[in-house]
Design a protein around this motif. Structure first.
Motif, PDB file in Angstrom:
ATOM      1  N   LEU A  68      -8.866  86.395 -34.808  1.00  0.00           N
ATOM      2  CA  LEU A  68      -9.267  87.802 -34.820  1.00  0.00           C
ATOM      3  C   LEU A  68      -8.327  88.644 -33.952  1.00  0.00           C
ATOM      4  CD1 LEU A  68     -13.150  87.350 -34.667  1.00  0.00           C
ATOM      5  CD2 LEU A  68     -11.785  87.991 -36.645  1.00  0.00           C
ATOM      6  N   ARG A  82      -9.134  98.578 -27.516  1.00  0.00           N
ATOM      7  CA  ARG A  82     -10.257  98.072 -26.693  1.00  0.00           C
ATOM      8  C   ARG A  82     -10.660  96.670 -27.140  1.00  0.00           C
ATOM      9  NH1 ARG A  82     -12.738 103.061 -27.342  1.00  0.00           N
ATOM     10  NH2 ARG A  82     -14.262 102.065 -28.688  1.00  0.00           N
ATOM     11  N   MET A  83     -10.622  96.468 -28.455  1.00  0.00           N
ATOM     12  CA  MET A  83     -10.990  95.168 -29.022  1.00  0.00           C
ATOM     13  C   MET A  83     -10.047  94.071 -28.537  1.00  0.00           C
ATOM     14  SD  MET A  83     -11.853  95.173 -33.033  1.00  0.00           S
ATOM     15  CE  MET A  83     -12.979  96.504 -33.267  1.00  0.00           C
ATOM     16  N   VAL A 132      -6.264  91.946 -34.929  1.00  0.00           N
ATOM     17  CA  VAL A 132      -6.327  93.205 -34.163  1.00  0.00           C
ATOM     18  C   VAL A 132      -4.917  93.671 -33.799  1.00  0.00           C
ATOM     19  CG1 VAL A 132      -7.066  94.216 -31.968  1.00  0.00           C
ATOM     20  CG2 VAL A 132      -8.644  92.816 -33.246  1.00  0.00           C
ATOM     21  N   GLU A 145     -12.695  87.422 -23.549  1.00  0.00           N
ATOM     22  CA  GLU A 145     -13.570  86.347 -24.044  1.00  0.00           C
ATOM     23  C   GLU A 145     -12.819  85.010 -24.062  1.00  0.00           C
ATOM     24  OE1 GLU A 145     -16.913  86.229 -24.847  1.00  0.00           O
ATOM     25  OE2 GLU A 145     -16.900  88.204 -23.924  1.00  0.00           O
ATOM     26  N   ARG A 153     -11.008  93.044 -25.138  1.00  0.00           N
ATOM     27  CA  ARG A 153     -12.256  92.281 -25.098  1.00  0.00           C
ATOM     28  C   ARG A 153     -12.035  90.834 -25.585  1.00  0.00           C
ATOM     29  NH1 ARG A 153     -15.293  90.966 -23.142  1.00  0.00           N
ATOM     30  NH2 ARG A 153     -17.174  90.810 -24.377  1.00  0.00           N
ATOM     31  N   TYR A 154     -11.232  90.662 -26.646  1.00  0.00           N
ATOM     32  CA  TYR A 154     -10.986  89.290 -27.126  1.00  0.00           C
ATOM     33  C   TYR A 154     -10.189  88.497 -26.088  1.00  0.00           C
ATOM     34  CZ  TYR A 154     -13.088  89.890 -31.705  1.00  0.00           C
ATOM     35  OH  TYR A 154     -13.996  90.073 -32.716  1.00  0.00           O
ATOM     36  N   LYS A 209     -11.489  81.009 -33.532  1.00  0.00           N
ATOM     37  CA  LYS A 209     -11.956  82.249 -34.168  1.00  0.00           C
ATOM     38  C   LYS A 209     -11.380  83.474 -33.449  1.00  0.00           C
ATOM     39  CE  LYS A 209     -14.969  83.190 -37.012  1.00  0.00           C
ATOM     40  NZ  LYS A 209     -15.907  82.628 -37.897  1.00  0.00           N
ATOM     41  N   TYR A 210     -11.508  83.488 -32.129  1.00  0.00           N
ATOM     42  CA  TYR A 210     -11.031  84.652 -31.357  1.00  0.00           C
ATOM     43  C   TYR A 210      -9.517  84.831 -31.478  1.00  0.00           C
ATOM     44  CZ  TYR A 210     -15.639  84.859 -29.085  1.00  0.00           C
ATOM     45  OH  TYR A 210     -16.979  84.961 -28.837  1.00  0.00           O
TER      46      TYR A 210
END
Lengths: 226, 111
Positions: free
Chosen positions: B90, B22-23, B94, B30, B26-27, B86-87
């Motif tokens: 990350l 899910r993460m 993930v 974004e 979402r990234y 940053k994203y």
């Protein structure tokens, strides 16, 4: 605990503390487990099994003096907002941590999330959380004062919620954590406290706890509550 | 036979895999939301001009913005640049988590 996860957690707690949010919340969930080890001091056979979720319990009576845009407060750390579907409550997610806000469910209950407009988020309503609010302790977490449920309340709550779990893995995780924490309490002279709290909850809840303990084979705890 | 502890560990890993999947989504969302490209200043024959540099179909394109841009545009692109880095960082974390968790749940990696 992984160092980067610990540092991130501490940074989040610091920001919540600086914004006046932390003192108005109770940290619940598996992050309490390592803190209980420190509370009772000494070696305890308690696993630190946990997910990345870090849950904050907010009382329904709580009001926040200042408005804080929580998603914006944590944006530079890499947290993004996630809306659960179809429930509609939000979580702040990061590869190292997942922040969730919970409020005790009251009355007949509703499927709608509880709005926390002063924080720019909402909270998930859950049953039995009142048990975690009844008795709390304040512990040190990296120099910060963090409120967590008393381990007796935490342990009984875990056993109680396990009875409602439909997912076998989550049920096993809850029972394991609950039994370990209650055994640690009993080893540290808090046995009478377990019995007292057990006596104050409803008959239905007592039955649920007994049934779960029987299923897990925790004879020592069953004997104590008999 | 899977013991209580074994079930609990498997349960946590499965939950964490779902969380990471899910993460990732979402990234990605974004990153999509951030304004494309970067704001750059070019000096041409002694005059300064602003452009948005974009990569389109493997080609670099400069979109002219004018001789001046507002402070808010500067801030928007500076924030986007910081968040994009940053994203992306990350997101790769993930993806590594997903690969690892899938491997563990298939029994190919040790915990």
């Amino acid at each position: 605990m992984d160092r980067s996860q610990y540092d991130l957690c501490l940074e989040v707690l610091k920001r919540l503390d600086d914004s006046g949010i932390l003192p108005k919340t109770v940290l619940i969930g598996s992050w309490c487990l390592p803190l209980y080890k420190n509370f009772y001091l000494g070696h305890h056979d308690i696993s630190s099994l946990r997910t990345r979720d870090i849950d904050f319990l907010i009382s329904r009576r709580t009001t926040f003096a200042n408005k804080v845009d929580l998603p914006a407060l944590l944006e530079d750390l890499g947290f993004v907002l996630e809306h659960s579907f179809p429930e509609g409550y939000v979580r702040l997610i990061h590869p190292e941590l997942i922040l969730e806000f919970l409020v005790p469910e009251a009355g007949r209950g509703t499927s709608k999330p509880y709005p926390l407009t002063e924080l720019g988020v909402n909270a998930q309503r859950l049953r039995f959380l009142g048990l975690l609010e009844w008795d709390t302790i304040v512990v040190d977490f990296g120099g910060l004062k963090v409120t967590i449920p008393h381990p007796v309340n935490f342990g009984l709550h875990k056993i109680l919620v396990s009875s409602r779990r439909t997912d076998a893995d989550k049920k096993a995780k809850d029972i394991k954590a609950g039994v370990e924490v209650l055994r640690m309490c009993a080893e540290n002279m808090d046995g009478p406290r377990i019995v007292d709290l057990f006596g104050t909850i409803s008959q239905k809840q007592r039955q649920r706890i007994i049934k779960s303990l029987e299923a897990s084979g925790a004879e020592d705890l069953l004997k104590m509550l008999d | 036979m899977v013991t209580g502890s074994g079930m609990a560990i498997k349960g946590i890993l499965r939950e964490e895999l779902d969380n990471s999947i899910r993460m990732q989504k979402r990234y990605d969302e974004e990153l999509e939301k951030l304004p494309a490209g970067s704001l750059v200043k070019k000096k041409i024959k002694g005059h300064e001009y602003y452009y948005i540099v974009l990569r389109e179909n493997k080609k670099v394109r400069f979109a002219y913005q004018g001789k001046e841009v507002s402070e808010s545009v500067f801030e928007e692109y500076a924030r986007a640049k910081e968040l994009r880095a940053k994203y992306r960082n990350l997101l790769s974390q993930v993806k590594r988590q997903i690969k690892f968790l899938k491997g563990v749940l298939r029994g190919q990696e040790s915990i």
